[in-house]
Each structure stands twice: as C-alpha cells, then as structure tokens.
Design an enzyme around this catalytic site. Structure first.
Site, PDB file in Angstrom:
ATOM      1  N   THR A 180      -5.897 -15.592  -9.207  1.00  0.00           N
ATOM      2  CA  THR A 180      -5.635 -17.118  -9.014  1.00  0.00           C
ATOM      3  C   THR A 180      -6.928 -17.700  -9.408  1.00  0.00           C
ATOM      4  O   THR A 180      -7.974 -16.837  -9.707  1.00  0.00           O
ATOM      5  CB  THR A 180      -5.507 -17.185  -7.575  1.00  0.00           C
ATOM      6  OG1 THR A 180      -4.195 -16.860  -7.195  1.00  0.00           O
ATOM      7  CG2 THR A 180      -5.859 -18.222  -6.671  1.00  0.00           C
ATOM      8  N   ARG A 208       9.127 -17.631  -2.098  1.00  0.00           N
ATOM      9  CA  ARG A 208       7.929 -17.174  -1.280  1.00  0.00           C
ATOM     10  C   ARG A 208       7.012 -18.254  -1.591  1.00  0.00           C
ATOM     11  O   ARG A 208       6.666 -18.775  -2.604  1.00  0.00           O
ATOM     12  CB  ARG A 208       7.448 -15.983  -1.778  1.00  0.00           C
ATOM     13  CG  ARG A 208       6.286 -15.458  -1.058  1.00  0.00           C
ATOM     14  CD  ARG A 208       4.986 -15.350  -1.905  1.00  0.00           C
ATOM     15  NE  ARG A 208       3.665 -14.833  -1.272  1.00  0.00           N
ATOM     16  CZ  ARG A 208       2.489 -15.174  -1.706  1.00  0.00           C
ATOM     17  NH1 ARG A 208       2.157 -15.623  -2.913  1.00  0.00           N
ATOM     18  NH2 ARG A 208       1.377 -14.860  -0.965  1.00  0.00           N
ATOM     19  N   VAL A 209       6.421 -18.754  -0.454  1.00  0.00           N
ATOM     20  CA  VAL A 209       5.189 -19.637  -0.567  1.00  0.00           C
ATOM     21  C   VAL A 209       3.990 -19.232  -0.610  1.00  0.00           C
ATOM     22  O   VAL A 209       3.455 -18.582   0.321  1.00  0.00           O
ATOM     23  CB  VAL A 209       5.471 -20.855   0.384  1.00  0.00           C
ATOM     24  CG1 VAL A 209       4.313 -21.974   0.460  1.00  0.00           C
ATOM     25  CG2 VAL A 209       6.842 -21.653   0.154  1.00  0.00           C
ATOM     26  N   ASP A 211      -0.604 -19.348  -0.329  1.00  0.00           N
ATOM     27  CA  ASP A 211      -1.411 -20.056   0.364  1.00  0.00           C
ATOM     28  C   ASP A 211      -2.199 -20.838  -0.217  1.00  0.00           C
ATOM     29  O   ASP A 211      -2.524 -21.840   0.199  1.00  0.00           O
ATOM     30  CB  ASP A 211      -2.360 -18.898   1.062  1.00  0.00           C
ATOM     31  CG  ASP A 211      -3.063 -18.266  -0.174  1.00  0.00           C
ATOM     32  OD1 ASP A 211      -2.613 -17.504  -0.865  1.00  0.00           O
ATOM     33  OD2 ASP A 211      -4.281 -18.616  -0.434  1.00  0.00           O
ATOM     34  N   THR A 229      -8.609 -16.821  -2.395  1.00  0.00           N
ATOM     35  CA  THR A 229      -7.904 -15.718  -3.072  1.00  0.00           C
ATOM     36  C   THR A 229      -7.638 -14.627  -2.377  1.00  0.00           C
ATOM     37  O   THR A 229      -8.301 -13.967  -1.472  1.00  0.00           O
ATOM     38  CB  THR A 229      -8.388 -15.734  -4.523  1.00  0.00           C
ATOM     39  OG1 THR A 229      -7.848 -14.748  -5.586  1.00  0.00           O
ATOM     40  CG2 THR A 229      -9.855 -15.146  -4.375  1.00  0.00           C
ATOM     41  N   GLY A 230      -6.805 -13.855  -2.949  1.00  0.00           N
ATOM     42  CA  GLY A 230      -6.197 -12.509  -2.375  1.00  0.00           C
ATOM     43  C   GLY A 230      -5.023 -12.556  -1.877  1.00  0.00           C
ATOM     44  O   GLY A 230      -4.038 -13.511  -2.189  1.00  0.00           O
TER      45      GLY A 230
HETATM   46  N1  ASP Z   1      -3.471 -16.195  -3.081  1.00  0.00           N
HETATM   47  C1  ASP Z   1      -2.460 -16.009  -3.966  1.00  0.00           C
HETATM   48  C2  ASP Z   1      -1.019 -15.782  -3.487  1.00  0.00           C
HETATM   49  O1  ASP Z   1      -0.811 -14.823  -2.668  1.00  0.00           O
HETATM   50  C3  ASP Z   1      -2.864 -14.830  -4.958  1.00  0.00           C
HETATM   51  C4  ASP Z   1      -4.017 -14.803  -5.388  1.00  0.00           C
HETATM   52  O2  ASP Z   1      -5.127 -15.108  -4.780  1.00  0.00           O
HETATM   53  O3  ASP Z   1      -4.343 -13.988  -6.410  1.00  0.00           O
HETATM   54  O4  ASP Z   1      -0.099 -16.410  -3.741  1.00  0.00           O
END
Ligand code: ASP
Length: 317
Positions: A180, A208-209, A211, A229-230
């Site tokens: 992300t 799916r939404v 964050d 992120t995560g």
């Molecule tokens: N946070 C993002 C999500 O769950 C994914 C990511 O940060 O890589 O959609």
C-alpha cells in the site's frame, strides 16, 4: 500561523514480511528515494502539504512495484479495485474513494472530493465522479500481479494477503506480505496532510472495504498526521491513525503516542505499520510486521527503515 517552518516528509510503500534478497531492498530504496527527492522539492518551493501528499501518492501509484494504482493486487474474483484517502490537517477534512476500478490515480479522486459536500464515494459513485471529471479509463493490471493471482488460485487462495511489492522472486516462492502506499507531509506554513492509496489486501471478497479509505488508516489534524499499512482489519480494530493523532492533540509527544499505540497493537497481535509527523516536525514510524518500507526527508538528509530488525519497532527523528 508559522510563516517559515522546515518542511518534513515521510512516505511508505507498505509493510509485511521481509523482502527477498538485497536486490529487492535496493530496488525499493531507489523507488522510495526518487519520490522523497521530488516531493520534498515541492515542499521546498512553497507547495502545500496536501499538494505534496497528492504528488507523492501519484508517483507511488504509478510505480508498478507497489500495491496501489498500477501494480495493484487482484481481489478474489480477479479484478483490481482500489481505495484512496486524503486528509488535510488544517481543514481537518477527510475525503476518499472505495473500490474504484479502471483509473490511473485514485488519489486524484480523493483530492477532487476535498471540496465536495459528499466526501467519501464507493464503487459506482466513484466511477461516476471519474466520468464527470473526464478522467481517462486506465487498466492498472500488471503481468506480475496477474501471475501472482493465478498462482494463488491454484493454491485455492490460502494466503491471507498478496506480496508486499511486486517482485519476481516473491511471486515465484509464494512469500506472503503486504503493500500500500502513503505520504505524510509538513509544509513551510506548518500545515500537515496525510494520503494513503491501496489495491487492498489481495484475494479479498468483493465489497471488502480497506482501512486506507477510512480515518482508521489515514488521519490528520493541525497537531499530527498518520498513514497506516498492514492488515486493514487490524488497523481498523486498533483505530490506529486517530489513536496516535488524538494522543498528540491531548499533549503526548509523537514518539510517546506512537510507542504506546504500537505497544498496544503488539499486545493485541496486530500486523501493521504506520508513518507519522507532528506540527513540530517530529518524524516517526512504527511496525509490528517484519518490515516497513518507509523513507523520509528530515530537512537535512534522506533516511529509511528498510534495514530495521524484524522485531516490533518504533523510530523517531
Ligand atoms: N491496509 C491495506 C488493506 O488492508 C493493505 C496494505 O496496507 O497493504 O486494504
């Protein structure tokens, strides 16, 4: 308002499991530094924090290595759906799009919505806005992401998330991670802004939404700004970005706010990372995942978090 503040900048390209080999790390470092250099020059020439954030997000979205814009991961049905948000600290105004398709830069829509009375739009509404703004249709799919999805389909979608960056080695050895992008800036007027853009977790259910297009993953006030992120569900459960920002607003230092919030995330076994800035110019980052792909400009030099250990960590400068 301050008239001359030293601008500060921090960006991320996701968090997740370790990158494979030195080649992967160096490639990501080069990509991140190029963005930091260019976006920092926007701030140095008097650009606002939100202008810098949008520019940085566009550049990261255009880099196929990261999971946002071009190079976004595919959802369970093999489609790319992207989400992005922008929050300006001085107006404390959040705007974003959720699950938009066929557009090059989702952050542009978040920016367009800053001045709208309806500030968060999902799929059809976001697509209609793109049409109204005459944004050309664009296919963000890359061969590597398609390859990754086809491999996952063969394995019956066992993985919880897609690769942190689109790297040939990662795709072929099936190493899970995330990606992300996010940008947090402090401009020469002392104003903060945060932007985040994503292709999602990868292989998720339709609808799916993420964050990334919620305050939980992207939040800013006049005191502090954070991009996360995560695993989105972990970030939402911690309500991570506002948790840090509100603590700073209540008088905690940014470093303490990050440390406390990441201790809590670690205790709750969350898998996430964040970058942050406060109005005094403190730069901070934190992660409970193995790696956080972040780089920053502190006014003197560029630094990054790519070589940090795989432990839970909070850094500050
Ligand atoms: N946070 C993002 C999500 O769950 C994914 C990511 O940060 O890589 O959609």
């Amino acid at each position: 308002m301050n008239s001359k503040v030293q601008p500060k900048l921090i960006i991320h390209g996701g968090a997740g499991s370790s990158l494979q080999g030195k080649g992967g790390v160096e490639k990501v470092r080069r990509s991140l530094y190029k963005v930091v250099e260019e976006v920092y020059s926007v701030l140095m020439s008097g650009g606002t924090a939100s202008e810098a954030v949008v520019k940085g997000c566009q550049m990261l979205e255009d880099d196929p290595c990261f999971n946002a814009g071009t190079g976004s991961v595919l959802q369970s049905d093999g489609q790319v759906r992207m989400s992005a948000a922008l929050m300006d600290g001085i107006t404390q105004s959040f705007s974003g799009v959720i699950n938009i398709t066929r557009i090059q830069n989702p952050i542009d829509l978040a920016k367009a919505l800053q001045s709208s009375s309806d500030r968060v739009l999902s799929d059809y509404g976001a697509a209609e806005l793109a049409r109204e703004l005459q944004i050309p249709s664009y296919n963000p799919l890359t061969d590597l992401r398609l390859e990754e999805w086809l491999q996952e389909r063969q394995d019956n979608f066992k993985k919880t998330m897609a690769g942190v960056v689109a790297e040939k080695e990662l795709v072929s050895n099936g190493n899970a991670g995330r990606g992300t992008i996010g940008v947090v800036a402090l401009d020469s007027q002392g104003n903060l802004s945060a932007g985040t853009s994503t292709g999602g977790k990868g292989f998720e259910r339709i609808g799916r939404v993420s964050d990334s297009a919620m305050p939980a993953g992207n939040y800013a006030t006049k005191d502090a700004a954070v991009s996360c992120t995560g695993i989105g569900e972990d970030i939402i459960d911690e309500c991570l970005a506002p948790r840090v920002v509100v603590r700073v607003g209540d008088g905690m230092t940014l470093q303490d706010a990050m440390q406390r919030s990441f201790n809590e995330s670690h205790q709750n076994k969350r898998d996430l990372g964040a970058i942050a800035l406060d109005a005094k110019g403190t730069i901070a980052w934190g992660k409970t995942s193995e790696v956080l792909l972040a780089a920053y400009h502190n006014g003197e030099k560029i630094g990054d978090t790519l070589d940090e250990s795989e432990e839970m960590q909070v850094g500050c400068c």
